[in-house]
Design an enzyme around this catalytic site. Structure first.
Site, PDB file in Angstrom:
ATOM      1  CE  LYS A  68      -3.216   2.570   2.933  1.00  0.00           C
ATOM      2  NZ  LYS A  68      -3.937   2.573   4.211  1.00  0.00           N
ATOM      3  NE  ARG A 121      -6.015  -0.611   6.801  1.00  0.00           N
ATOM      4  CZ  ARG A 121      -5.217   0.046   7.610  1.00  0.00           C
ATOM      5  NH1 ARG A 121      -5.625   0.366   8.845  1.00  0.00           N
ATOM      6  NH2 ARG A 121      -4.020   0.434   7.228  1.00  0.00           N
ATOM      7  CG  ASN A 161     -14.769  15.688  17.632  1.00  0.00           C
ATOM      8  OD1 ASN A 161     -13.946  14.802  17.431  1.00  0.00           O
ATOM      9  ND2 ASN A 161     -14.792  16.809  16.922  1.00  0.00           N
ATOM     10  CB  SER A 175      -5.058  13.182  14.604  1.00  0.00           C
ATOM     11  OG  SER A 175      -5.733  14.415  14.762  1.00  0.00           O
ATOM     12  CG  MET A 213     -10.017   1.950  16.408  1.00  0.00           C
ATOM     13  SD  MET A 213      -9.169   0.344  16.394  1.00  0.00           S
ATOM     14  CE  MET A 213      -8.907   0.124  14.648  1.00  0.00           C
ATOM     15  N   GLY A 214      -6.746   5.478  16.701  1.00  0.00           N
ATOM     16  CA  GLY A 214      -6.166   6.668  16.101  1.00  0.00           C
ATOM     17  C   GLY A 214      -4.652   6.759  16.172  1.00  0.00           C
ATOM     18  CE  LYS A 249      -1.510  10.700  14.462  1.00  0.00           C
ATOM     19  NZ  LYS A 249      -2.411  10.077  13.468  1.00  0.00           N
ATOM     20  N   GLY A 271      -5.313  -0.740  17.856  1.00  0.00           N
ATOM     21  CA  GLY A 271      -5.379  -0.916  16.408  1.00  0.00           C
ATOM     22  C   GLY A 271      -4.423   0.027  15.700  1.00  0.00           C
TER      23      GLY A 271
END
Length: 342
Positions: free
Chosen positions: A88, A131, A180, A220, A240-241, A247, A313
């Site tokens: 990828k 995905r 958020n 993020s 997942m971020g 990060k 993840g």
């Protein structure tokens, strides 16, 4: 048909017979043929193959290119079980939002494992989103309590709606609570919930932790957004971020108190959410379990209803290759793939 490949879009290229030439599968076709069930199956299968040693990722290349504030890189690997080999290629262009483009841009290139010949070129933007959502959905399917009823969402960017839709299919959720840093973007999640007839509430993070049985973080951020003391026993968290050094989305103390699972341990401790807990000595590499072991039945996964489980993840290349391979097969079967010969 006149014109060079560059002058024609993927959609204008002639349909391909399975196995003939190089298949070209556009973003639009990927969206037509790969839904959440197909993505879930592909990602679950490749996680299982990774845990059994039948599939492995190659070292990731990821660099700032010194232009447009962009990050660019390559993720690649080989799945011997699925006979999928490829790479990828793509990255993150933060200015794309002002051009009405997705910030993440990528293409998946698949090769014939037997000959090394180019087999397929596949649009990677939609597949990256689906995905990533499939990965958190797989973690919920295998690690969340069966009686989970409240889903918490931390983050409301482009990826969040993919995450929300995939997660809601894994348990009989009765409510969604969300937070958020920019509250105005929560309307994206609210709209999905309204469409699906799911009650929705915008809440503060402390309340989200107190209510949610399953939490997905998809931001993020470079600082913890969820603290250990806010999370109730029995919660499953899918982080997942975090996919880059520096990060961070949750308190390292939370990882230390949880049973931690991941897609790939090497990435989890270097660029994933676990990097901070490991660096501070709160968590050992040996404490992190590949989720494929749970899928394969070699690890029990959740042990009781009070255990906090956390899935880190990080996003691995084999996920992209798995869903891209599925897209090629489905597009060919439906006569939607383009064809070109070099």
């Amino acid at each position: 048909m006149g014109g060079s490949i560059e002058e024609r879009s993927f959609e204008e290229l002639s349909p391909v017979d399975a196995g003939a030439g190089i298949s070209l599968v556009s973003e639009a076709v990927c969206e037509q043929v790969v839904g959440r069930p197909e993505a879930f199956t592909a990602v679950e299968s490749v996680f299982a193959a990774m845990a059994s040693g039948a599939a492995y990722n190659f070292p990731v290349v990821r660099e700032a290119i010194g232009h447009a504030d962009a990050l660019y890189g390559f993720k690649s690997g080989f799945d011997r079980a699925g006979m999928v080999l490829g790479v990828k290629s793509g990255g993150y262009w933060p200015g794309n939002v002002d051009k009405n483009l997705t910030n993440h841009q990528s293409t998946v290139i698949l090769f014939d494992p037997d000959t090394g010949q180019l087999r397929s070129l596949v649009g990677g933007n939609y597949l990256t989103a689906v995905r990533t959502a499939a990965a958190s959905a797989v973690s919920i399917a295998h690690l969340a309590r069966k009686d989970a009823r409240v889903l918490g969402m931390v983050g409301a960017g482009h990826q969040s709606t993919f995450q929300l839709r995939a997660a809601l299919e894994q348990r009989n959720f009765e409510k969604v609570v969300a937070w958020n840093p920019h509250p105005e973007y929560l309307s994206r999640l609210a709209a999905v919930c309204e469409e699906l007839g799911m009650p929705f509430a915008a809440v503060e993070r402390e309340q989200l932790g107190a209510e949610a049985d399953v939490i997905i973080t998809i931001t993020s951020a470079f600082e913890p957004l969820l603290m250990k003391q806010w999370i109730k026993p029995g919660t499953h968290i899918a982080c997942m971020g975090t996919d880059t050094k520096g990060k961070q989305e949750v308190d390292p103390e939370l990882l230390a108190s949880a049973s931690v699972f991941t897609d790939e341990v090497a990435q989890s401790i270097s660029i994933g959410e676990a990097q901070h807990a490991v660096a501070s000595g709160l968590l050992n590499e040996a404490d992190i379990t590949p989720i494929g072991e749970v899928i394969n039945g070699t690890h029990p996964g959740r042990r009781d209803d009070l255990e906090i489980t956390l899935f880190d993840g990080t996003g691995v290349g084999l996920q992209d290759l798995a869903v891209a391979s599925a897209a090629v097969e489905l597009a060919q079967a439906k006569g939607l793939a383009g064809q070109v010969s070099l």
